[in-house]
Design an enzyme around this catalytic site. Structure first.
Site, PDB file in Angstrom:
ATOM      1  N   CYS A  13     -29.832  -9.954  35.914  1.00 40.92           N
ATOM      2  CA  CYS A  13     -29.618 -11.035  35.479  1.00 40.92           C
ATOM      3  C   CYS A  13     -30.134 -10.828  34.066  1.00 40.92           C
ATOM      4  O   CYS A  13     -30.370  -9.874  33.451  1.00 40.92           O
ATOM      5  CB  CYS A  13     -30.447 -12.217  35.896  1.00 40.92           C
ATOM      6  SG  CYS A  13     -32.372 -12.025  35.592  1.00 40.92           S
ATOM      7  N   CYS A  16     -33.462  -9.318  32.971  1.00 37.56           N
ATOM      8  CA  CYS A  16     -33.569  -7.872  33.181  1.00 37.56           C
ATOM      9  C   CYS A  16     -33.015  -7.284  31.970  1.00 37.56           C
ATOM     10  O   CYS A  16     -33.614  -6.090  31.239  1.00 37.56           O
ATOM     11  CB  CYS A  16     -32.522  -7.401  34.223  1.00 37.56           C
ATOM     12  SG  CYS A  16     -33.189  -7.741  35.835  1.00 37.56           S
ATOM     13  N   ASP A 435      -7.332  -8.723  -3.026  1.00 39.99           N
ATOM     14  CA  ASP A 435      -7.037  -7.605  -3.983  1.00 39.99           C
ATOM     15  C   ASP A 435      -5.389  -7.673  -4.195  1.00 39.99           C
ATOM     16  O   ASP A 435      -4.889  -8.246  -3.223  1.00 39.99           O
ATOM     17  CB  ASP A 435      -7.453  -6.136  -3.466  1.00 39.99           C
ATOM     18  CG  ASP A 435      -6.959  -5.110  -4.426  1.00 39.99           C
ATOM     19  OD1 ASP A 435      -7.264  -5.090  -5.589  1.00 39.99           O
ATOM     20  OD2 ASP A 435      -6.334  -4.204  -3.929  1.00 39.99           O
ATOM     21  N   ASP A 642      -8.014  -2.576  -0.090  1.00 38.06           N
ATOM     22  CA  ASP A 642      -7.635  -1.539   0.550  1.00 38.06           C
ATOM     23  C   ASP A 642      -8.012  -0.325  -0.299  1.00 38.06           C
ATOM     24  O   ASP A 642      -8.049   0.923   0.335  1.00 38.06           O
ATOM     25  CB  ASP A 642      -6.054  -1.444   0.802  1.00 38.06           C
ATOM     26  CG  ASP A 642      -5.659  -1.105  -0.555  1.00 38.06           C
ATOM     27  OD1 ASP A 642      -5.985  -1.589  -1.459  1.00 38.06           O
ATOM     28  OD2 ASP A 642      -4.653  -0.353  -0.740  1.00 38.06           O
ATOM     29  N   ASP A 646     -12.549  -1.186  -3.781  1.00 41.70           N
ATOM     30  CA  ASP A 646     -12.740  -2.522  -3.314  1.00 41.70           C
ATOM     31  C   ASP A 646     -14.028  -2.301  -2.447  1.00 41.70           C
ATOM     32  O   ASP A 646     -14.513  -3.486  -1.969  1.00 41.70           O
ATOM     33  CB  ASP A 646     -11.663  -2.858  -2.525  1.00 41.70           C
ATOM     34  CG  ASP A 646     -10.331  -3.011  -3.300  1.00 41.70           C
ATOM     35  OD1 ASP A 646     -10.323  -3.828  -4.409  1.00 41.70           O
ATOM     36  OD2 ASP A 646      -9.317  -2.804  -2.983  1.00 41.70           O
TER      37      ASP A 646
END
Length: 758
Positions: A13, A16, A435, A642, A646
């Site tokens: 459970c 645990c 961007d 990208d 950035d």
């Protein structure tokens, strides 16, 4: 810091999971530990100079569980043989016990109907409700079928804790041993004017129902990690490599860097590499989500697990084993599924003290009812009901199952979410910063216009192009690549540059033979004292068309001007429109000049533009947007980019989204990676986040509501008013199926559509 993933065994459970997490976190050198009860895994970040995997395993063993590192080979090939075998053995064991328990439970219930209904039922033979027969039937269910509960409770007791097993053992043992006492010493009850009633069927049925629930839960939980199995299943098993002039078929684990690999039509590409001979079209849908095949020719990159459609080709292996794109995707998804969402903290706090509180409520229930009524049967029934119905499993499963399905669904569709925190935060985004180059646009600009001070006489234009391209070929900027491609198209032969230097966000400079060449923005050239008052009409015209204008200066004087156009991605306009419809503020952030930036922004429908922003200032712009208040709270901002420049802004944003076609640095700095580069994936990611969080909230509501409502009813709160008592058998059924319902609800996320519609 190192990060390792461990496969856990022995958890029953959420309590645990909390115990293991606390045990591992107590080791010096462990920075962070997340235990995923649904996946039965622990993700541990630790300092290898202070802690070792062996120490972590020992601590888990000492807590009464076992931990096995997920081997690198297992990560790569998906050979979960040991795990699959263990699950099959566990399922078979549960099935056997459910069948035995089910048959015996039916017999016991049938034999106990006269006692339960208070009616004489002639169809039921008297010997069926003989307590000694019921004892003989119940004992195997109690101690063989329920053996796992006893061992789990004993482990918890040894570490001074309590789990779901503790509640089940206390509840069923109370019913069993009370019945045993009534069977052996019936006179004890008769002398007090009480009937020596037995509740063997309660113990047997409760254990059987809970085992049935665990069986169904295990099968449902197995479906939550379907995404990883699907991803791993995409991988080729073998590769055809060329060594010493011979073609050899080898397992992909044996492919080495720089091996030459041959791929024929219809075959899967085994590892990542670069085409060196031949052309073909490749289906990259498994990585990008794009259905149209992509043409490949020498120099192009190919990705392992994609499918070769038409021609044969050879490629050089550049990434193998755990470094391939697919292996990294699997790793990212695994880490995301093992992470914890902030919304889970409440459930963790509750499960931490849940079992001890339930035991206290059960004891109080027995004492109160026995004190008020003197009826030990009533006190026993209510106490057993409280112990059985209160299951913390549903709370423990509520969040991780939804996170596993949500991140898996994203990975299937080219959206890699690195952690549950990002998944939870994405739907709260209020502003999206985009961007321009490579994000809104294709990132493959071309020279559209060129003008030279000295005109075309004596090949002056070609001489200037030679100087510019020879310098620019030392730069990795997309605009530089456009200049080089333009020179090559003009048949210009390039020469080496000396003392090359790139000025971030401004331009490049260096020597070509004995000429000092500088190429960059008007602002930069003006700042260093070069007269840029030439070509004002051309500059204005080109920029109004969305072209980026770069200036070429030789020996301190402007010699020419280039207009470079970068076409919009086909989906950019639609993506921005969708974001605006969602109520998001869409912002453009670019180092390009303002007229060009505003022309592009106008075309896609963006009103707010930050232009001429140097790379080192992009993060500051994101920070300023975050400082803006919305309903007196800081604005939640996402950044989409990208490039290397950035990365700081992606890290500064609340949620950084990297275009998967961009640089490794940008992807590493982001929280979410959009593999295909299609900006519509931003909308999908946000809607997937919303769907997942809604699903988690539903699960938590069901779990909390179930316990808040179930425990008082089991304790007999309705008995004084309506005379209603919750039979422990029904409590067991409710408890058994509460976890199943939560996992089943989480699995609904698999129906989430790409367009975000449910």
């Amino acid at each position: 810091m190192d990060t390792t993933t461990l496969k856990l065994r022995g958890m029953s459970c959420a309590s645990c999971a909390n115990s293991i997490e606390e045990a591992i976190s107590s080791i010096p050198g462990v920075r962070e530990c997340n235990v995923n009860f649904a996946a039965e895994q622990a993700t541990v970040k630790y300092n290898p100079k202070q802690a070792t995997i062996k120490q972590i395993q020992d601590v888990v063993d000492a807590a009464g569980y076992s931990a096995t590192p997920l081997e690198e080979q297992e990560m790569i090939t998906g050979e979960y043989d040991e795990d699959k075998l263990a699950n099959k053995v566990q399922s078979r064991d549960l099935i056997r016990k459910v069948i035995v328990g089910g048959v015996i439970s039916i017999i016991l219930i049938f034999g106990s109907l006269p006692m339960m209904t208070g009616l004489e039922l002639p169809v039921i033979p008297a010997w069926l409700h003989n307590p000694w027969l019921q004892l003989a039937l119940t004992a195997p269910v109690q101690f063989w079928c329920g053996y796992g509960f006893y061992t789990g409770a004993w482990k918890a007791l040894k570490r001074h804790g309590a789990t779901m097993d503790t509640l089940i053992v206390l509840g069923t043992s109370a019913a069993f041993f009370y019945s045993l006492f009534a069977t052996i010493f019936p006179d004890f009850f008769l002398n007090q004017g009480l009937m020596p009633e037995v509740y063997y069927e309660t113990a047997a049925v409760v254990i059987t129902l809970i085992l049935l629930g665990k069986l169904l839960e295990n099968r449902a939980k197995g479906q939550t990690s379907e995404a990883i199995r699907k991803l791993i299943g995409l991988q080729a098993r073998d590769a055809r490599v060329i060594r010493n002039g011979r073609e050899l078929d080898v397992p992909i684990q044996e492919v080495e860097l720089d091996d030459i690999v041959l791929v024929r039509p219809g075959e899967k590409i085994p590892v990542d590499g670069e085409v060196i001979e031949g052309t073909s079209t490749i289906d990259e849908a498994m990585v990008t989500g794009e259905s149209l095949p992509v043409k490949k020719q020498p120099g192009d990159e190919v990705i392992g697990a994609t499918i070769n459609k038409t021609g044969s080709f050879k490629f050089r292996a550049t990434r193998v084993g755990k470094d391939t794109v697919l292996s990294q995707i699997v790793q990212l998804v695994r880490q995301a599924q093992g992470s914890k969402a902030p919304i889970q903290r409440l459930a963790d706090r509750v499960t931490g003290w849940f079992v001890p509180v339930v035991i206290a409520i059960a004891i109080s229930t027995f004492v109160i009812w026995f004190y008020l009524t003197g009826n030990i049967s009533l006190a026993l029934i209510t106490t057993v009901g409280v112990l059985i119905i209160a299951c913390p499993c549903a709370l423990g499963l509520a969040t991780p199952t939804s996170v596993m399905v949500g991140t898996g669904k994203g990975a299937e569709n080219g959206i890699l979410i690195k952690g549950a925190q990002s998944l939870e935060l994405a739907h709260k985004i209020q502003a999206i910063v985009l961007d321009k180059t490579g994000t809104l646009t294709e990132g493959k600009p071309t020279v559209s216009n060129f003008v030279s001070v000295n005109g075309t006489a004596n090949q002056n234009e070609l001489k200037l192009i030679k100087l510019a391209a020879s310098l620019e070929r030392n730069s990795e900027h997309p605009l530089a690549e456009a200049v080089v491609r333009y020179a090559q198209s003009q048949g210009v032969e390039l020469v080496d540059a000396h003392n090359f230097e790139a000025i971030a966000g401004s331009g490049v400079q260096g020597y070509i033979t004995d000429r000092f060449v500088q190429i960059g923005t008007k602002r930069w050239l003006s700042e260093i004292g070069i007269d840029t008052n030439l070509f004002s009409e051309e500059k204005h015209t080109w920029e109004s068309r969305g072209q980026t204008v770069i200036w070429i200066a030789v020996d301190g004087e402007v010699e020419g001007l280039m207009g470079i156009a970068d076409t919009l991605k086909p989906t950019s306009i639609e993506a921005v429109q969708r974001m605006c419809k969602m109520g998001l503020e869409v912002v453009m952030l670019t180092g390009d000049n303002r007229p060009t930036a505003e022309a592009i922004a106008s075309e896609v429908g963006i009103e707010r533009v930050f232009a001429e922003v140097r790379p080192d200032k992009k993060a500051a712009v994101v920070k300023s947007l975050q400082a803006e208040r919305v309903k007196r709270k800081p604005k939640i901002v996402a950044m989409v980019g990208d490039g290397i420049n950035d990365a700081p802004a992606l890290a500064q944003a609340d949620v950084g989204m990297a275009i998967g076609t961009g640089t490794d640095v940008a992807i590493a700095a982001s929280d979410i990676t959009l593999i295909s580069g299609d900006l519509r994936s931003i909308v999908t990611a946000i809607k997937l986040s919303q769907a997942t969080i809604n699903n988690i909230r539903q699960n938590l509501f069901f779990a909390f509501f179930y316990n808040v409502l179930g425990i008082p009813i089991a304790a007999g709160i309705l008995f004084p008013i309506f005379g209603w008592l919750l039979n422990p058998i029904f409590a067991g059924a409710a408890m058994a199926f509460s976890s199943v319902s939560v996992v089943t609800n989480a699995l609904r996320l698999r129906n989430f559509r790409l367009d975000g519609e449910r």
